[in-house]
Design an enzyme around this catalytic site. Structure first.
Site, PDB file in Angstrom:
ATOM      1  N   GLN A 217      -7.920  -2.092   1.849  1.00 60.56           N
ATOM      2  CA  GLN A 217      -7.790  -2.833   3.122  1.00 60.56           C
ATOM      3  C   GLN A 217      -6.696  -2.245   4.011  1.00 60.56           C
ATOM      4  O   GLN A 217      -6.915  -1.986   5.194  1.00 60.56           O
ATOM      5  CB  GLN A 217      -7.425  -4.305   2.978  1.00 60.56           C
ATOM      6  CG  GLN A 217      -7.680  -5.037   1.735  1.00 60.56           C
ATOM      7  CD  GLN A 217      -7.267  -6.500   1.875  1.00 60.56           C
ATOM      8  OE1 GLN A 217      -7.528  -7.161   2.875  1.00 60.56           O
ATOM      9  NE2 GLN A 217      -6.618  -7.026   0.877  1.00 60.56           N
ATOM     10  N   LEU A 218      -5.512  -2.037   3.444  1.00 60.45           N
ATOM     11  CA  LEU A 218      -4.415  -1.529   4.266  1.00 60.45           C
ATOM     12  C   LEU A 218      -4.680  -0.090   4.694  1.00 60.45           C
ATOM     13  O   LEU A 218      -4.417   0.291   5.843  1.00 60.45           O
ATOM     14  CB  LEU A 218      -3.096  -1.630   3.484  1.00 60.45           C
ATOM     15  CG  LEU A 218      -1.857  -1.155   4.240  1.00 60.45           C
ATOM     16  CD1 LEU A 218      -1.643  -1.945   5.530  1.00 60.45           C
ATOM     17  CD2 LEU A 218      -0.614  -1.256   3.354  1.00 60.45           C
TER      18      LEU A 218
ATOM     19  N   ILE B  85      -4.022   9.203  -7.763  1.00 61.18           N
ATOM     20  CA  ILE B  85      -2.550   9.316  -7.813  1.00 61.18           C
ATOM     21  C   ILE B  85      -2.003   9.315  -9.237  1.00 61.18           C
ATOM     22  O   ILE B  85      -0.825   9.575  -9.438  1.00 61.18           O
ATOM     23  CB  ILE B  85      -1.853   8.226  -6.962  1.00 61.18           C
ATOM     24  CG1 ILE B  85      -2.115   6.819  -7.516  1.00 61.18           C
ATOM     25  CG2 ILE B  85      -2.248   8.333  -5.491  1.00 61.18           C
ATOM     26  CD1 ILE B  85      -1.120   5.775  -7.010  1.00 61.18           C
TER      27      ILE B  85
ATOM     28  N   THR C  67       5.094  -5.752  -3.622  1.00 61.63           N
ATOM     29  CA  THR C  67       4.579  -7.123  -3.614  1.00 61.63           C
ATOM     30  C   THR C  67       5.653  -8.191  -3.829  1.00 61.63           C
ATOM     31  O   THR C  67       6.695  -7.926  -4.437  1.00 61.63           O
ATOM     32  CB  THR C  67       3.524  -7.252  -4.747  1.00 61.63           C
ATOM     33  OG1 THR C  67       3.123  -8.619  -4.880  1.00 61.63           O
ATOM     34  CG2 THR C  67       4.078  -6.814  -6.092  1.00 61.63           C
ATOM     35  N   ASP C  68       5.347  -9.400  -3.365  1.00 61.90           N
ATOM     36  CA  ASP C  68       6.188 -10.582  -3.621  1.00 61.90           C
ATOM     37  C   ASP C  68       6.164 -10.965  -5.109  1.00 61.90           C
ATOM     38  O   ASP C  68       7.017 -11.720  -5.568  1.00 61.90           O
ATOM     39  CB  ASP C  68       5.677 -11.762  -2.780  1.00 61.90           C
ATOM     40  CG  ASP C  68       4.208 -12.080  -3.031  1.00 61.90           C
ATOM     41  OD1 ASP C  68       3.431 -11.150  -3.338  1.00 61.90           O
ATOM     42  OD2 ASP C  68       3.820 -13.253  -2.919  1.00 61.90           O
TER      43      ASP C  68
ATOM     44  N   TYR D 261       0.960  -7.409 -13.444  1.00 61.98           N
ATOM     45  CA  TYR D 261       0.877  -6.819 -12.094  1.00 61.98           C
ATOM     46  C   TYR D 261       2.272  -6.713 -11.477  1.00 61.98           C
ATOM     47  O   TYR D 261       2.679  -5.649 -11.008  1.00 61.98           O
ATOM     48  CB  TYR D 261      -0.052  -7.679 -11.221  1.00 61.98           C
ATOM     49  CG  TYR D 261      -0.022  -7.317  -9.752  1.00 61.98           C
ATOM     50  CD1 TYR D 261      -0.632  -6.147  -9.285  1.00 61.98           C
ATOM     51  CD2 TYR D 261       0.610  -8.138  -8.814  1.00 61.98           C
ATOM     52  CE1 TYR D 261      -0.600  -5.807  -7.944  1.00 61.98           C
ATOM     53  CE2 TYR D 261       0.640  -7.808  -7.474  1.00 61.98           C
ATOM     54  CZ  TYR D 261       0.032  -6.648  -7.035  1.00 61.98           C
ATOM     55  OH  TYR D 261       0.066  -6.318  -5.699  1.00 61.98           O
TER      56      TYR D 261
HETATM   57  N1  LIG Z   1      -3.963  -7.554  -1.493  1.00 58.07           N
HETATM   58  C1  LIG Z   1      -2.865  -8.334  -1.504  1.00 58.07           C
HETATM   59  O1  LIG Z   1      -2.929  -9.550  -1.317  1.00 58.07           O
HETATM   60  C2  LIG Z   1      -1.517  -7.714  -1.711  1.00 58.07           C
HETATM   61  C3  LIG Z   1      -0.411  -8.551  -1.865  1.00 58.07           C
HETATM   62  C4  LIG Z   1       0.843  -7.975  -2.051  1.00 58.07           C
HETATM   63  C5  LIG Z   1       0.981  -6.593  -2.063  1.00 58.07           C
HETATM   64  N2  LIG Z   1      -0.120  -5.815  -1.935  1.00 58.07           N
HETATM   65  C6  LIG Z   1       0.059  -4.362  -1.995  1.00 58.07           C
HETATM   66  O2  LIG Z   1      -0.363  -3.805  -0.764  1.00 58.07           O
HETATM   67  C7  LIG Z   1      -0.899  -2.501  -0.982  1.00 58.07           C
HETATM   68  C8  LIG Z   1      -2.254  -2.390  -0.322  1.00 58.07           C
HETATM   69  O3  LIG Z   1      -3.095  -3.378  -0.887  1.00 58.07           O
HETATM   70  P1  LIG Z   1      -4.621  -3.552  -0.470  1.00 58.07           P
HETATM   71  O4  LIG Z   1      -4.899  -5.000  -0.420  1.00 58.07           O
HETATM   72  O5  LIG Z   1      -4.943  -2.686   0.704  1.00 58.07           O
HETATM   73  O6  LIG Z   1      -5.315  -2.957  -1.769  1.00 58.07           O
HETATM   74  P2  LIG Z   1      -6.834  -2.650  -2.038  1.00 58.07           P
HETATM   75  O7  LIG Z   1      -7.683  -3.083  -0.913  1.00 58.07           O
HETATM   76  O8  LIG Z   1      -7.122  -3.125  -3.422  1.00 58.07           O
HETATM   77  O9  LIG Z   1      -6.812  -1.052  -2.046  1.00 58.07           O
HETATM   78  C9  LIG Z   1      -6.198  -0.332  -3.040  1.00 58.07           C
HETATM   79  C10 LIG Z   1      -6.866   1.028  -3.056  1.00 58.07           C
HETATM   80  O10 LIG Z   1      -6.245   1.804  -4.075  1.00 58.07           O
HETATM   81  C11 LIG Z   1      -7.254   2.583  -4.654  1.00 58.07           C
HETATM   82  N3  LIG Z   1      -6.875   3.088  -5.963  1.00 58.07           N
HETATM   83  C12 LIG Z   1      -6.881   2.437  -7.145  1.00 58.07           C
HETATM   84  N4  LIG Z   1      -6.505   3.274  -8.120  1.00 58.07           N
HETATM   85  C13 LIG Z   1      -6.245   4.467  -7.537  1.00 58.07           C
HETATM   86  C14 LIG Z   1      -5.824   5.736  -8.013  1.00 58.07           C
HETATM   87  N5  LIG Z   1      -5.614   5.941  -9.311  1.00 58.07           N
HETATM   88  N6  LIG Z   1      -5.669   6.740  -7.128  1.00 58.07           N
HETATM   89  C15 LIG Z   1      -5.912   6.547  -5.819  1.00 58.07           C
HETATM   90  N7  LIG Z   1      -6.328   5.387  -5.305  1.00 58.07           N
HETATM   91  C16 LIG Z   1      -6.482   4.356  -6.151  1.00 58.07           C
HETATM   92  C17 LIG Z   1      -8.439   1.653  -4.730  1.00 58.07           C
HETATM   93  O11 LIG Z   1      -9.598   2.404  -4.912  1.00 58.07           O
HETATM   94  P3  LIG Z   1     -10.861   1.733  -5.697  1.00 58.07           P
HETATM   95  O12 LIG Z   1     -11.379   0.697  -4.741  1.00 58.07           O
HETATM   96  O13 LIG Z   1     -11.751   2.883  -5.920  1.00 58.07           O
HETATM   97  O14 LIG Z   1     -10.296   1.118  -6.942  1.00 58.07           O
HETATM   98  C18 LIG Z   1      -8.357   0.966  -3.379  1.00 58.07           C
HETATM   99  O15 LIG Z   1      -9.096   1.681  -2.404  1.00 58.07           O
HETATM  100  C19 LIG Z   1      -0.894  -2.315  -2.499  1.00 58.07           C
HETATM  101  O16 LIG Z   1       0.271  -1.636  -2.883  1.00 58.07           O
HETATM  102  C20 LIG Z   1      -0.812  -3.716  -3.041  1.00 58.07           C
HETATM  103  O17 LIG Z   1      -0.219  -3.785  -4.322  1.00 58.07           O
HETATM  104  C21 LIG Z   1      -1.360  -6.330  -1.756  1.00 58.07           C
END
Ligand SMILES: NC(=O)c1ccc[n+]([C@@H]2O[C@H](COP(=O)([O-])OP(=O)(O)OC[C@H]3O[C@@H](n4cnc5c(N)ncnc54)[C@H](OP(=O)(O)O)[C@@H]3O)[C@@H](O)[C@H]2O)c1
Length: 272
Positions: free
Chosen positions: A10-11, A33, A93-94, A117
């Site tokens: 998403q981000l 990664i 993350t929080d 997590y």
């Molecule tokens: N979502 C939330 O509510 C939330 C809350 C707090 C913090 N965050 C942090 O914000 C950041 C962005 O989150 P988001 O919601 O955009 O996450 P997301 O939509 O789940 O996207 C994460 C991406 O990382 C990819 N990924 C997973 N394993 C990988 C690897 N080994 N090498 C390269 N790419 C890989 C995934 O690919 P696949 O789809 O192929 O697995 C996915 O495209 C993250 O650091 C997350 O921890 C998110």
């Protein structure tokens, strides 16, 4: 050139809209990664000024049963990006906090993750801060976007199918439109100075429960689905989540001159 890793999430997708040709984008296919050879070769072949790492293992409940996979993506991966990329903005993350606070969490508050997590994300933060030459960690929460899977999309799907839904009211935080976080990252990138090592908090303004958030989503979507407030204890889940995880954002606001949108305005924008 900037590099966005985890660009398919998403981000990552929101960053692509904001940064356009100022960055190159690597999804998991282009750069895993956790693969040290791939990470090393990727940086050796390109002139990357700064990496924005959006890749993560975000399945919070699943991580309890698959700690190794979560550790690889959330801890090892960021460490490798820091080692070979050298200059990193890392998203965290929080969930590094335990939720036992009566006021919004500051960057230097004691961390005490309650879940795999949270523990693996905290280890990733530490690795980036230790290994990179320039390291900026941004902790965020409750991310949603028009892209990917998130609470807003789930509520809209369920709201269209059901006449009532139970949603927890005893977890308080702040929703974050990934588009706002992407805009904030674009604004702070030019202000990241060589050798900087720091942690910042970013979410939308306001503090609400998941129940409040669900009610707003239903109302703005025009759904008649009734949202019923329930306690977390009545909603069994593998991972323990922090009860209160509102983030104090004074530091990022002051340091980078950001003005942060109110959660409801951002939700309205997203749904529009
Ligand atoms: N979502 C939330 O509510 C939330 C809350 C707090 C913090 N965050 C942090 O914000 C950041 C962005 O989150 P988001 O919601 O955009 O996450 P997301 O939509 O789940 O996207 C994460 C991406 O990382 C990819 N990924 C997973 N394993 C990988 C690897 N080994 N090498 C390269 N790419 C890989 C995934 O690919 P696949 O789809 O192929 O697995 C996915 O495209 C993250 O650091 C997350 O921890 C998110």
């Amino acid at each position: 050139m900037l590099l966005v890793t985890g660009a398919g999430g998403q981000l990552g997708q929101e960053l692509r809209l904001v940064l356009g040709e100022k960055a190159m984008y690597a999804g998991r296919q282009e750069l895993d990664i956790t693969d040290e050879h791939a990470v090393k070769a990727f940086f050796a072949a390109r002139d990357v000024e700064l990496v924005i790492n959006c890749a993560a293992y975000n399945a919070v409940d699943q991580a309890e049963d698959d700690a190794q996979a979560a550790e690889r993506v959330n801890s090892l991966g960021p460490a490798l990006l820091a080692r070979y990329g050298r200059r990193v903005i890392h998203i965290s993350t929080d969930y590094v906090f335990d939720g036992a606070s009566a006021r919004p969490w500051r960057e230097d508050d004691e961390t005490r993750p309650l879940s795999v997590y949270g523990r693996t994300k905290l280890a990733g933060e530490r690795a980036v801060l230790e290994e990179a030459e320039t390291a900026v960690v941004i902790r965020t929460q409750w991310l949603y976007s028009r892209f990917g899977k998130n609470f807003v999309k789930t509520m809209r799907r369920l709201g269209a199918e059901h006449s009532s839904l139970n949603v927890v009211y005893d977890q308080t935080g702040s929703p974050t439109a990934a588009s706002d976080l992407a805009a904030a990252l674009a604004a702070l990138v030019p202000q990241v100075t060589p050798g900087m090592k720091d942690v910042f908090h970013y979410s939308n303004e306001g503090a609400i429960s998941w129940y409040d958030f669900a009610c707003a989503i239903m109302r703005l979507s025009g759904y008649s689905c009734t949202v019923c407030p329930v306690e977390s204890a009545s909603w069994p889940s593998r991972a323990v989540r922090p009860a209160y995880s509102v983030l104090n954002k004074s530091k990022i606001r002051q340091r980078f001159g950001l003005s942060i949108p109110w959660w409801l305005d951002s939700l309205e924008n997203c749904l529009r």
